[in-house]
Design a protein around this motif. Structure first.
Motif, PDB file in Angstrom:
ATOM      1  N   ARG A 133       0.806  -1.006  -0.150  1.00  0.00           N
ATOM      2  CA  ARG A 133       0.054   0.059   0.049  1.00  0.00           C
ATOM      3  C   ARG A 133       0.762   1.161  -0.004  1.00  0.00           C
ATOM      4  NH1 ARG A 133      -5.321   1.153   3.930  1.00  0.00           N
ATOM      5  NH2 ARG A 133      -5.930   3.041   2.935  1.00  0.00           N
ATOM      6  N   ILE A 179       0.918   4.347  -2.836  1.00  0.00           N
ATOM      7  CA  ILE A 179       0.683   5.618  -2.549  1.00  0.00           C
ATOM      8  C   ILE A 179       1.903   6.700  -3.092  1.00  0.00           C
ATOM      9  CG2 ILE A 179       0.297   7.329  -0.581  1.00  0.00           C
ATOM     10  CD1 ILE A 179      -0.766   5.130   1.039  1.00  0.00           C
ATOM     11  N   THR A 200      -0.857  17.598  -7.423  1.00  0.00           N
ATOM     12  CA  THR A 200      -0.603  16.197  -7.387  1.00  0.00           C
ATOM     13  C   THR A 200       0.395  15.746  -6.344  1.00  0.00           C
ATOM     14  OG1 THR A 200      -1.428  15.894  -9.522  1.00  0.00           O
ATOM     15  CG2 THR A 200      -0.009  14.125  -8.529  1.00  0.00           C
ATOM     16  N   LYS A 231      -1.120  16.396  -2.895  1.00  0.00           N
ATOM     17  CA  LYS A 231      -1.896  15.112  -2.665  1.00  0.00           C
ATOM     18  C   LYS A 231      -1.268  13.801  -2.353  1.00  0.00           C
ATOM     19  CE  LYS A 231      -5.798  12.504  -4.300  1.00  0.00           C
ATOM     20  NZ  LYS A 231      -6.519  12.500  -5.642  1.00  0.00           N
ATOM     21  N   VAL A 232       0.123  13.660  -2.814  1.00  0.00           N
ATOM     22  CA  VAL A 232       0.665  12.373  -2.575  1.00  0.00           C
ATOM     23  C   VAL A 232       1.509  12.618  -1.222  1.00  0.00           C
ATOM     24  CG1 VAL A 232       2.928  11.168  -3.251  1.00  0.00           C
ATOM     25  CG2 VAL A 232       1.025  11.813  -5.083  1.00  0.00           C
ATOM     26  N   ALA A 253       0.355  14.343   1.470  1.00  0.00           N
ATOM     27  CA  ALA A 253      -0.764  14.397   2.270  1.00  0.00           C
ATOM     28  C   ALA A 253      -1.358  12.973   2.602  1.00  0.00           C
ATOM     29  CB  ALA A 253      -1.934  15.188   1.825  1.00  0.00           C
ATOM     30  N   ASN A 254      -1.430  12.101   1.289  1.00  0.00           N
ATOM     31  CA  ASN A 254      -1.711  10.698   1.597  1.00  0.00           C
ATOM     32  C   ASN A 254      -0.908   9.910   2.428  1.00  0.00           C
ATOM     33  OD1 ASN A 254      -4.135  11.264   0.158  1.00  0.00           O
ATOM     34  ND2 ASN A 254      -3.492  10.532  -1.768  1.00  0.00           N
ATOM     35  N   LEU A 255       0.556  10.219   2.212  1.00  0.00           N
ATOM     36  CA  LEU A 255       1.534   9.459   2.869  1.00  0.00           C
ATOM     37  C   LEU A 255       1.431   9.772   4.181  1.00  0.00           C
ATOM     38  CD1 LEU A 255       4.545   9.702   0.199  1.00  0.00           C
ATOM     39  CD2 LEU A 255       3.607   7.758   1.258  1.00  0.00           C
ATOM     40  N   ASP A 256       1.150  11.292   4.817  1.00  0.00           N
ATOM     41  CA  ASP A 256       1.202  11.649   6.019  1.00  0.00           C
ATOM     42  C   ASP A 256       0.234  10.996   6.744  1.00  0.00           C
ATOM     43  OD1 ASP A 256       1.611  13.180   8.369  1.00  0.00           O
ATOM     44  OD2 ASP A 256       0.878  14.905   7.592  1.00  0.00           O
ATOM     45  N   TRP A 257      -1.229  10.792   6.036  1.00  0.00           N
ATOM     46  CA  TRP A 257      -2.050  10.022   6.964  1.00  0.00           C
ATOM     47  C   TRP A 257      -1.726   8.716   6.939  1.00  0.00           C
ATOM     48  CZ3 TRP A 257      -4.644   6.023   4.633  1.00  0.00           C
ATOM     49  CH2 TRP A 257      -5.526   5.369   5.366  1.00  0.00           C
ATOM     50  N   TYR A 258      -1.126   7.963   5.949  1.00  0.00           N
ATOM     51  CA  TYR A 258      -1.022   6.562   6.134  1.00  0.00           C
ATOM     52  C   TYR A 258       0.107   6.350   7.182  1.00  0.00           C
ATOM     53  CZ  TYR A 258       0.142   1.635   4.443  1.00  0.00           C
ATOM     54  OH  TYR A 258       0.151   0.489   4.460  1.00  0.00           O
ATOM     55  N   HIS A 312      -2.743   6.289   9.900  1.00  0.00           N
ATOM     56  CA  HIS A 312      -3.195   4.455   9.639  1.00  0.00           C
ATOM     57  C   HIS A 312      -2.179   3.510  10.342  1.00  0.00           C
ATOM     58  CE1 HIS A 312      -5.279   1.349   7.545  1.00  0.00           C
ATOM     59  NE2 HIS A 312      -3.927   0.943   7.409  1.00  0.00           N
TER      60      HIS A 312
END
Length: 261
Positions: free
Chosen positions: A161, A165, A220, A223-224, A226-231, A235
């Motif tokens: 995953r 990302i 973009t 967004k990448v 931010a998604n990594l920060d969340w994951y 997560h």
């Protein structure tokens, strides 16, 4: 080996225009690439040097990560890459090395001049029939071509995953045999599992070294990240600055050049 999900069954198959577009991302920011990309495990180096070569040509050498490892083993090495900026970083690291700014399909180097040709993290950037013919031209009879990749070990679900990302485009199914020209014998395969300790900011820097990120818009990229920060933090639950062992694998293929007729 555990099944690797959601990876293409046909690795290495990229159209010429798309390949050129993606590869162009590595014409700049060579120093940042060099700082975050890992070297190769000793076992893969031993696999590469099993026939005890004395001369090598490292094609698609980039900033010289694998070139330096070959030099450390006592080989006389010439380095080839289409990026002048990458070669400038290599020259700072290895000022004694002869460098050539050229593509792997047409290096301009002398025929029959090396025991070994290597491609570390680069065979997916070339036209395989043309690059095979060029490697065969450069090699002595019985010389070897070795192709290597470091990649995130995506057989592990959380790493898979993470790679998705990050848009890690150089993750291939290790069991898929890379395409080689008829000048070479059927290749032999090796694979080695290891890990690299990384904190979140290093995950970001690793992401920034990927062709997808380098060619993306600012929106973009944001967004990448931010998604990594969340994951990574929410997560997976890792703390800021925490070092995490990130599983990797190295897979390599070596093939002997057929005797000239």
């Amino acid at each position: 080996m555990a099944e690797i999900p959601s990876l293409p069954q046909r690795a290495f198959v990229v159209g010429a225009q798309r390949r050129t577009e993606l590869a162009s991302a590595f014409q700049t920011d060579a120093e940042s690439y060099d700082k975050i990309r890992p070297s190769y495990p000793q076992e893969s180096l031993d696999f590469t040097l099993q026939h005890q070569p004395s001369t090598a040509i490292d094609i698609g050498c980039g900033s010289g990560i694998f070139t330096e490892q070959l030099v450390s083993e006592g080989l006389e090495v010439r380095a080839v890459d289409p990026s002048a900026e990458m070669l400038s970083v290599l020259s700072q690291r290895l000022p004694q090395i002869q460098i050539t700014c050229a593509p792997g399909e047409d290096t301009g180097l002398a025929s029959d001049s090396a025991d070994l040709v290597t491609y570390a993290q680069a065979w997916h950037w070339v036209d395989h029939p043309k690059a095979s013919a060029e490697a065969a031209r450069l090699l002595h009879d019985g010389g070897w071509l070795t192709l290597l990749w470091n990649q995130l070990d995506v057989s592990i679900p959380w790493v898979h995953r993470l790679a998705r990302i990050m848009h890690a485009g150089d993750v291939h199914r290790p069991e898929l045999e890379p395409p080689l020209g008829a000048q070479f014998q059927k290749p032999e395969h090796g694979i080695w599992h290891w890990s690299m300790p990384l904190e979140f900011q290093e995950i970001i820097e690793l992401t920034k070294s990927r062709s997808y990120y380098r060619r993306s818009s600012e929106a973009t990229r944001a967004k990448v990240e931010a998604n990594l920060d969340w994951y990574w933090h929410e997560h997976l639950g890792h703390e800021q600055g925490e070092k995490v062992q990130v599983p990797y694998l190295t897979h390599a293929w070596r093939s002997r050049r057929r005797t000239r007729r």
